[in-house]
Design a protein around this motif. Structure first.
Motif, PDB file in Angstrom:
ATOM      1  N   PHE A 130       0.959  -1.278  -0.205  1.00 43.89           N
ATOM      2  CA  PHE A 130       0.118  -0.012  -0.005  1.00 43.89           C
ATOM      3  C   PHE A 130       0.676   1.253   0.109  1.00 43.89           C
ATOM      4  O   PHE A 130       2.075   1.398   0.355  1.00 43.89           O
ATOM      5  CB  PHE A 130      -0.873   0.147   1.259  1.00 43.89           C
ATOM      6  CG  PHE A 130      -2.108  -1.070   1.403  1.00 43.89           C
ATOM      7  CD1 PHE A 130      -3.168  -0.740   0.547  1.00 43.89           C
ATOM      8  CD2 PHE A 130      -1.806  -2.339   1.829  1.00 43.89           C
ATOM      9  CE1 PHE A 130      -4.174  -1.866   0.373  1.00 43.89           C
ATOM     10  CE2 PHE A 130      -2.810  -3.281   1.790  1.00 43.89           C
ATOM     11  CZ  PHE A 130      -3.824  -3.031   1.070  1.00 43.89           C
ATOM     12  N   SER A 131       0.172   2.548  -0.611  1.00 41.97           N
ATOM     13  CA  SER A 131       0.937   3.718  -0.454  1.00 41.97           C
ATOM     14  C   SER A 131       0.200   4.645   0.169  1.00 41.97           C
ATOM     15  O   SER A 131      -1.020   4.375   0.153  1.00 41.97           O
ATOM     16  CB  SER A 131       1.352   4.176  -1.862  1.00 41.97           C
ATOM     17  OG  SER A 131       2.125   3.083  -2.543  1.00 41.97           O
ATOM     18  N   SER A 132       0.615   5.589   0.620  1.00 46.02           N
ATOM     19  CA  SER A 132      -0.114   6.874   1.184  1.00 46.02           C
ATOM     20  C   SER A 132       0.135   8.201   0.410  1.00 46.02           C
ATOM     21  O   SER A 132       1.144   8.377   0.187  1.00 46.02           O
ATOM     22  CB  SER A 132       0.085   7.057   2.650  1.00 46.02           C
ATOM     23  OG  SER A 132       1.159   7.409   2.958  1.00 46.02           O
ATOM     24  N   ILE A 133      -1.068   8.652   0.254  1.00 41.70           N
ATOM     25  CA  ILE A 133      -0.789  10.154  -0.440  1.00 41.70           C
ATOM     26  C   ILE A 133      -1.168  11.149   0.764  1.00 41.70           C
ATOM     27  O   ILE A 133      -2.387  11.177   1.117  1.00 41.70           O
ATOM     28  CB  ILE A 133      -1.589  10.248  -1.633  1.00 41.70           C
ATOM     29  CG1 ILE A 133      -1.322   9.211  -2.762  1.00 41.70           C
ATOM     30  CG2 ILE A 133      -1.448  11.888  -2.313  1.00 41.70           C
ATOM     31  CD1 ILE A 133      -2.328   9.215  -3.828  1.00 41.70           C
ATOM     32  N   TYR A 134      -0.448  11.890   1.033  1.00 41.96           N
ATOM     33  CA  TYR A 134      -0.803  12.933   2.282  1.00 41.96           C
ATOM     34  C   TYR A 134      -0.530  14.296   1.538  1.00 41.96           C
ATOM     35  O   TYR A 134       0.094  14.631   1.044  1.00 41.96           O
ATOM     36  CB  TYR A 134       0.554  12.796   3.379  1.00 41.96           C
ATOM     37  CG  TYR A 134       0.494  13.805   4.366  1.00 41.96           C
ATOM     38  CD1 TYR A 134      -0.303  13.649   5.416  1.00 41.96           C
ATOM     39  CD2 TYR A 134       1.244  15.134   4.411  1.00 41.96           C
ATOM     40  CE1 TYR A 134      -0.526  14.951   6.335  1.00 41.96           C
ATOM     41  CE2 TYR A 134       1.084  15.998   5.361  1.00 41.96           C
ATOM     42  CZ  TYR A 134       0.281  15.890   6.298  1.00 41.96           C
ATOM     43  OH  TYR A 134       0.172  17.004   7.160  1.00 41.96           O
ATOM     44  N   ILE A 135      -2.030  14.792   1.927  1.00 41.16           N
ATOM     45  CA  ILE A 135      -2.203  16.116   1.351  1.00 41.16           C
ATOM     46  C   ILE A 135      -2.445  17.022   2.437  1.00 41.16           C
ATOM     47  O   ILE A 135      -3.342  16.881   3.469  1.00 41.16           O
ATOM     48  CB  ILE A 135      -3.490  15.982   0.506  1.00 41.16           C
ATOM     49  CG1 ILE A 135      -3.352  14.960  -0.779  1.00 41.16           C
ATOM     50  CG2 ILE A 135      -3.814  17.445  -0.140  1.00 41.16           C
ATOM     51  CD1 ILE A 135      -4.493  14.421  -1.070  1.00 41.16           C
ATOM     52  N   GLU A 136      -1.894  18.310   2.556  1.00 41.73           N
ATOM     53  CA  GLU A 136      -1.999  19.077   3.618  1.00 41.73           C
ATOM     54  C   GLU A 136      -2.314  20.570   3.116  1.00 41.73           C
ATOM     55  O   GLU A 136      -1.905  21.074   2.009  1.00 41.73           O
ATOM     56  CB  GLU A 136      -0.652  19.253   4.267  1.00 41.73           C
ATOM     57  CG  GLU A 136      -0.748  20.212   5.485  1.00 41.73           C
ATOM     58  CD  GLU A 136       0.431  20.397   6.425  1.00 41.73           C
ATOM     59  OE1 GLU A 136       1.175  19.155   6.510  1.00 41.73           O
ATOM     60  OE2 GLU A 136       0.978  21.332   6.827  1.00 41.73           O
ATOM     61  N   LYS A 137      -3.352  21.241   3.524  1.00 38.98           N
ATOM     62  CA  LYS A 137      -3.589  22.300   2.893  1.00 38.98           C
ATOM     63  C   LYS A 137      -4.395  23.149   4.285  1.00 38.98           C
ATOM     64  O   LYS A 137      -5.173  22.845   4.767  1.00 38.98           O
ATOM     65  CB  LYS A 137      -4.686  22.600   1.827  1.00 38.98           C
ATOM     66  CG  LYS A 137      -4.975  23.832   1.344  1.00 38.98           C
ATOM     67  CD  LYS A 137      -6.029  23.949   0.276  1.00 38.98           C
ATOM     68  CE  LYS A 137      -6.189  25.262  -0.164  1.00 38.98           C
ATOM     69  NZ  LYS A 137      -7.232  25.336  -1.328  1.00 38.98           N
TER      70      LYS A 137
END
Lengths: 450, 450
Positions: A307-314
């Motif tokens: 599995f991979s994770s896409i971390y998105i911060e705003k």
């Protein structure tokens, strides 16, 4: 009335067929028998289905199929010989395969599907012959005759609702009914096979159609285990689990069978019993729509990697109506399917299977999330394993999370993320792939050893 | 060079203004002073801003405004008298209010905004008069003169980028610069106020514009506490926290100020110091873009109630590409904003603020999710409290989850759901509202007492 399904390894040889015969004979309620094609007799052996695919593919490109054809026939012949069935059935199978080779190649996917289906189909005929010879009245029933109609999607057929009504009529048939698994017929009379776990699907469809009391699924293990026996030594056998628990466990690496195959039985509310052809007195595992509450909160622990994770911060993300929806829309348009989306106030993590990603896709995604959605930070992390701690009774057991996280922390395993919805049937922990086996062992020990 | 902002309670009386003067005087780098309108002197008192809103509203519907007008003037007069400032400033304020009442009522929102802004504006003039009288050179600077331009959205103005460049020029001004908070001017010269925490916003904009070294925000508490002092007795003071931590804590109930007000300072990378006007020697709390790693994983624990969860279950949900996106789309079209979406394999929980829901909306939502998306089960649960355990150093501290969940479990508090994204700045626990205070106390004790 029971539907009994036997997998490939249960039907790989004459010795195995004798066990199958005893199992069917000793319980008169085992009326419907769904069979696979002969499977492997040993690790190095080949499955008849694989040989058939090979044969069809070679034939489609006009290569010499004679050697592989002989191999296939030899598999049936060896079974017939072991059981002393005579040559008539083998002549019939040979005849059928010759006709298949001479079939219409203009639609290669149907040509291939007819070959694939023949593995189950010829085995069902052979088994009916054997049962009758042993004095047990049994009829081979072709899925067309049974009205098992499916959609026109070779290799991924879906059952049509009318199939259930048609199958119900099979209850009237005298004696044992033997049905080949893995395929049905389209309304225009073409063979169309199911996806993975095809014979399990047929069994579940028949169980639903004939309104069976039980769907017995015979395989080559005594039970479904509470953890992967390749990692955890002698894991506990699960006596009873619910469909939901089964789904959650299957999702993260339990491979006794493909859980979606059970869907038709699930819809019909029919319990499934997993049993071992090689040890039929073992209790096995029962899968039911519901089960009694126990004081054991956790029934099983599974893990899966890749599995991979896409971390998105705003900053101020949570004030932005539609942000999450837009992220999911971008993923969807890029053809990426995701598993979970744990979130903070200003951040969102998307967990998805790594095999969908390429360097190019990642670069595109990062640029889309930054440019179209104005994300401040986007990072992609790989090599994540998901640990699933599963049990319907977690709902009523305060302290499961505490026990689980303590087990991981004591073993110095960092929890990268956690996800537990209000169903409380499972808890998910994301850990580094390097920690996967250690985490599985730690969790198993916390919940299953005293 | 520092920007110092004083809140309404710091400017409510002459006694308070004397403290403010001392604070500004004793540090020559405190050059920019942003002020609120006079706030409450006691719990039962009224804020000048509230009186002004009342006055404007009455005037708009042509009611008698004389009594309330006198009340407003009396507030300023009482301050001026305490400070022995003479009558000139009060005459000026009276004059200003009379002009406001006679203003253009055809655009009621601008009429109202001009009234609201006058609270800060007149106070700034009064304070400048006082500082100069005390021998500290200070100039009142109107936001129009300062070039603090904002969008044309009365009550919800957004700063325009050019405002920052304009404000930078204020550095050249001699002496102390006193700027009224809460409002700016549109390009067409109209007053437009900010939303909640308006003076904090002005302070943050000025800090960014003049490129301050520090933005000091003076209020009436010694520090931000690690937990709500109304629930936890004598909670620890937070010495340093990051913007991100502040955001996470504010989200769940920390109300020292409205965290979004800090955004302009955050964007400028300017640290913020929370200090107490009534106890200026107390260290206070510093909010910085980053901070040094400590061995204290958790900096604060917050809780907030009034949440609901929508539980959606559908067999094979996770194979259905676009399911999650469609759920969020339905919510968005129904005008519902959500907070988190923890999920299982076949289920998804949407957590949202309860005040958005009505019986009708709920019924519509359930029917949409069932009919349009084919959900098997949809249930809505109310009275959920979210507990946020916050700290950037949780990332590096294995065992935080274990400690937190053990604290809850020991106190017999069921965890309804959990959510921790890979940012690991916060962990969210959903608990029943009935358990909220017990949970906050349990978590505080686990992380802050030894």
């Amino acid at each position: 009335m029971k539907v009994v399904k036997f997998g490939g390894s249960s039907l790989a040889s004459g010795v195995q067929l004798k066990k199958v015969f005893q199992i069917v004979k000793e319980d008169p309620t085992r009326k419907f028998v769904v069979v696979s094609a002969p499977g492997k007799r040993s690790k190095a052996d080949e499955k008849v289905t694989d040989l058939l695919i090979d044969c069809a593919t070679k034939s489609l490109i006009n290569e010499d199929v004679q050697p592989i054809l002989e191999k296939i026939i030899a598999r049936y012949a060896s079974i017939a010989e072991e059981l002393d069935l005579g040559s008539e059935i083998i002549t019939e199978i040979k005849q059928n395969l010759t006709e298949l080779i001479a079939g219409d190649k203009t639609q290669p996917e149907y040509y291939l599907d007819a070959f694939k289906a023949s593995g189950e189909n010829n085995n069902a005929k052979l088994i009916a012959t054997y049962f009758n010879r042993e004095g047990l009245k049994a009829s081979y029933v072709n899925p067309l005759e049974a009205g098992l109609f499916v959609t026109d999607e070779p290799g991924n057929a879906q059952v049509l609702p009318e199939a259930y009504t048609n199958l119900y009529n099979l209850r009237e048939k005298d004696g044992i009914v033997i049905i080949p698994g893995f395929f049905g017929y389209t309304k225009s009379g073409k063979i169309s096979t199911f996806s993975r776990g095809g014979s399990d699907i047929t069994g579940a469809i028949v169980a639903n159609g004939v309104k069976a009391d039980l769907y017995e699924n015979f395989t080559d293990v005594d039970a479904i285990y509470a953890a992967n026996p390749n990692v955890v030594k002698d894991p506990a056998e699960i006596v009873n689990l619910t469909y939901k628990e089964m789904r959650e466990l299957s999702y993260a690496g339990f491979s006794v069978f493909h859980d979606e195959a059970l869907y038709p039985a699930f819809r019909g509310g029919i319990p499934v019993q997993i049993k071992n052809t090689n040890n039929p007195t073992a209790e096995g595992t029962r899968i039911t729509p519901e089960r009694k509450q126990t004081n054991q909160a956790v029934v099983g622990i599974a893990s899966s990697n890749g599995f991979s994770s896409i971390y998105i911060e705003k900053y101020l993300m949570n004030r932005e109506i539609g942000f999450g929806r837009k992220v999911l829309e971008i993923l969807e348009l890029d053809g990426l399917s995701y598993e979970h989306t744990p979130s903070g106030i200003d951040d969102l993590t998307v967990i998805l299977r790594s095999d969908q990603l390429t360097k190019e896709k990642e670069a595109k995604l990062v640029s889309q999330l930054k440019n179209e959605l104005g994300a401040d930070i986007v990072t992609i992390q790989h090599h994540i394993a998901l640990m699933m701690v599963v049990g319907e009774d977690m709902r009523c057991n305060i302290g499961t999370m505490s026990k689980a996280s303590e087990a991981l922390s004591k073993n110095n395993i960092n929890i990268e993320m956690i996800n537990q919805g209000s169903s409380e049937v499972s808890m998910m922990f994301g850990v580094s792939e390097a920690d996967e086996e250690k985490a599985l062992t730690a969790l198993y020990e916390a919940f299953f050893t005293k």
